[in-house]
Design an enzyme around this catalytic site. Structure first.
Site, PDB file in Angstrom:
ATOM      1  CG  ASP A 108      77.043  39.149  83.745  1.00 51.52           C
ATOM      2  OD1 ASP A 108      78.065  39.222  83.056  1.00 51.52           O
ATOM      3  OD2 ASP A 108      76.684  38.119  84.348  1.00 51.52           O
ATOM      4  CE  LYS A 114      80.679  46.682  75.953  1.00 55.25           C
ATOM      5  NZ  LYS A 114      81.464  45.930  76.885  1.00 55.25           N
ATOM      6  CG  MET A 125      67.448  33.162  80.242  1.00 55.81           C
ATOM      7  SD  MET A 125      69.080  32.428  80.122  1.00 55.81           S
ATOM      8  CE  MET A 125      69.053  31.293  81.505  1.00 55.81           C
TER       9      MET A 125
HETATM   10  N1  SAH Z   1      71.531  34.441  87.877  1.00 59.12           N
HETATM   11  C1  SAH Z   1      70.261  35.092  87.562  1.00 59.12           C
HETATM   12  C2  SAH Z   1      69.623  34.505  86.313  1.00 59.12           C
HETATM   13  C3  SAH Z   1      70.440  34.695  85.051  1.00 59.12           C
HETATM   14  S1  SAH Z   1      69.620  34.135  83.617  1.00 59.12           S
HETATM   15  C4  SAH Z   1      69.325  34.998  88.769  1.00 59.12           C
HETATM   16  O1  SAH Z   1      69.591  34.218  89.698  1.00 59.12           O
HETATM   17  O2  SAH Z   1      68.343  35.746  88.795  1.00 59.12           O
HETATM   18  C5  SAH Z   1      68.790  35.585  83.071  1.00 59.12           C
HETATM   19  C6  SAH Z   1      67.302  35.447  83.264  1.00 59.12           C
HETATM   20  O3  SAH Z   1      66.958  35.713  84.614  1.00 59.12           O
HETATM   21  C7  SAH Z   1      66.482  36.431  82.467  1.00 59.12           C
HETATM   22  O4  SAH Z   1      66.291  35.986  81.147  1.00 59.12           O
HETATM   23  C8  SAH Z   1      65.187  36.423  83.242  1.00 59.12           C
HETATM   24  O5  SAH Z   1      64.428  35.251  82.970  1.00 59.12           O
HETATM   25  C9  SAH Z   1      65.694  36.309  84.665  1.00 59.12           C
HETATM   26  N2  SAH Z   1      65.834  37.627  85.332  1.00 59.12           N
HETATM   27  C10 SAH Z   1      66.969  38.143  85.824  1.00 59.12           C
HETATM   28  N3  SAH Z   1      66.725  39.330  86.434  1.00 59.12           N
HETATM   29  C11 SAH Z   1      65.400  39.547  86.325  1.00 59.12           C
HETATM   30  C12 SAH Z   1      64.513  40.586  86.765  1.00 59.12           C
HETATM   31  N4  SAH Z   1      64.964  41.648  87.424  1.00 59.12           N
HETATM   32  N5  SAH Z   1      63.190  40.464  86.487  1.00 59.12           N
HETATM   33  C13 SAH Z   1      62.714  39.401  85.839  1.00 59.12           C
HETATM   34  N6  SAH Z   1      63.493  38.397  85.394  1.00 59.12           N
HETATM   35  C14 SAH Z   1      64.818  38.457  85.635  1.00 59.12           C
END
Ligand code: SAH
Length: 239
Positions: A28, A50, A161
């Site tokens: 992703d 993307k 999100m």
């Molecule tokens: N599976 C991922 C979440 C996917 S949903 C996890 O466990 O982290 C995507 C959301 O995750 C983004 O919109 C944001 O809210 C958060 N996110 C993912 N990586 C991030 C990062 N490095 N810093 C801040 N927020 C992050």
């Protein structure tokens, strides 16, 4: 497989070992660039993330994974954070299992916990917050979460999100009874060179200058900065 929140040294040893032997990685957009460096140079890399709006449909991804599994020994589906925290990892694993593909799941460090921590915020803290609720502001069908029901001053809310829905989040939490002066923090691009933390209060959240990807933390712990010596000292002397 979960890739952790960004930096390559936050992937698990198991993930690193498997990445080094994979034939194909389907990843992703939120997977940190350094994590892909753990692959063999010969490994095939397929980006299905993307930019938002142009990403592959879930059915296409499921089909691609099933197809690749027939052609290669080890196919890794790599996702940011933890694969089962808003990552649709569960759906993909079920689709693969239904197609007769052997599936193993590798956990990852979720941004829900790592982003607050890297900003110095403990999601639970004795005497301040006795629980944490991790929630998305955007549900799968485009509907939005009802934050009014989640307003609870005793626990921490970690919202993923949520950047584009901040006004709605504030309005609903206020209607549910959370004080305008409840501390909030937004942690943007955690575990990367671009990490930024913006702090303030619930009433001002919608005006913060922040961009996705970011985690929003709501609750008393959002005022803490355990990394800053002065506050650690204050905390220690007041306990
Ligand atoms: N599976 C991922 C979440 C996917 S949903 C996890 O466990 O982290 C995507 C959301 O995750 C983004 O919109 C944001 O809210 C958060 N996110 C993912 N990586 C991030 C990062 N490095 N810093 C801040 N927020 C992050």
């Amino acid at each position: 497989m979960g890739a952790g929140p960004g930096d390559a040294d936050l992937v698990t040893l198991r993930a690193a070992r498997l990445l080094a032997s994979a034939d194909v990685v389907v990843h992703d957009r939120l997977v940190g660039a350094g994590v892909l460096d753990l692959l063999r140079p010969a490994a095939l890399r397929i980006d299905v993330g993307k930019t938002p709006g142009t990403s592959s449909s879930q059915d296409d991804i499921n089909e691609l994974l099933i197809e690749l599994s027939g052609e290669y020994d080890t196919v890794i589906r790599l996702k940011g954070g933890d694969p089962f925290v808003f990552g649709r990892g569960g759906e993909e694993a079920i689709a693969l299992a239904r197609a007769g593909v052997e599936v193993h799941v590798v956990p990852g460090l979720s941004s829900a916990f790592a982003a607050p921590l890297l900003a110095g915020i403990p999601v639970t803290h004795r005497g301040t917050s006795h629980g944490v609720c991790v929630v998305t502001a955007t549900t799968e069908m485009g509907a939005s979460t009802n934050f009014e029901r989640l307003a609870n001053p005793d626990i921490t809310l970690v919202i993923l999100m949520g950047v584009s829905r901040r006004q709605q989040i504030v309005d609903q939490l206020r209607r549910g009874g959370l004080e305008a002066g409840t501390p909030v923090a937004v942690v943007q691009s955690a575990a990367s060179a671009h990490q930024r933390v913006v702090r303030g209060y619930l009433e001002g959240l919608a005006a913060f200058e922040v961009a996705a990807p970011a985690v929003i933390v709501v609750g008393a712990v959002a005022a803490l900065d355990i990394g800053a010596d002065v506050l650690v000292r204050d905390l220690v002397s007041s306990s």
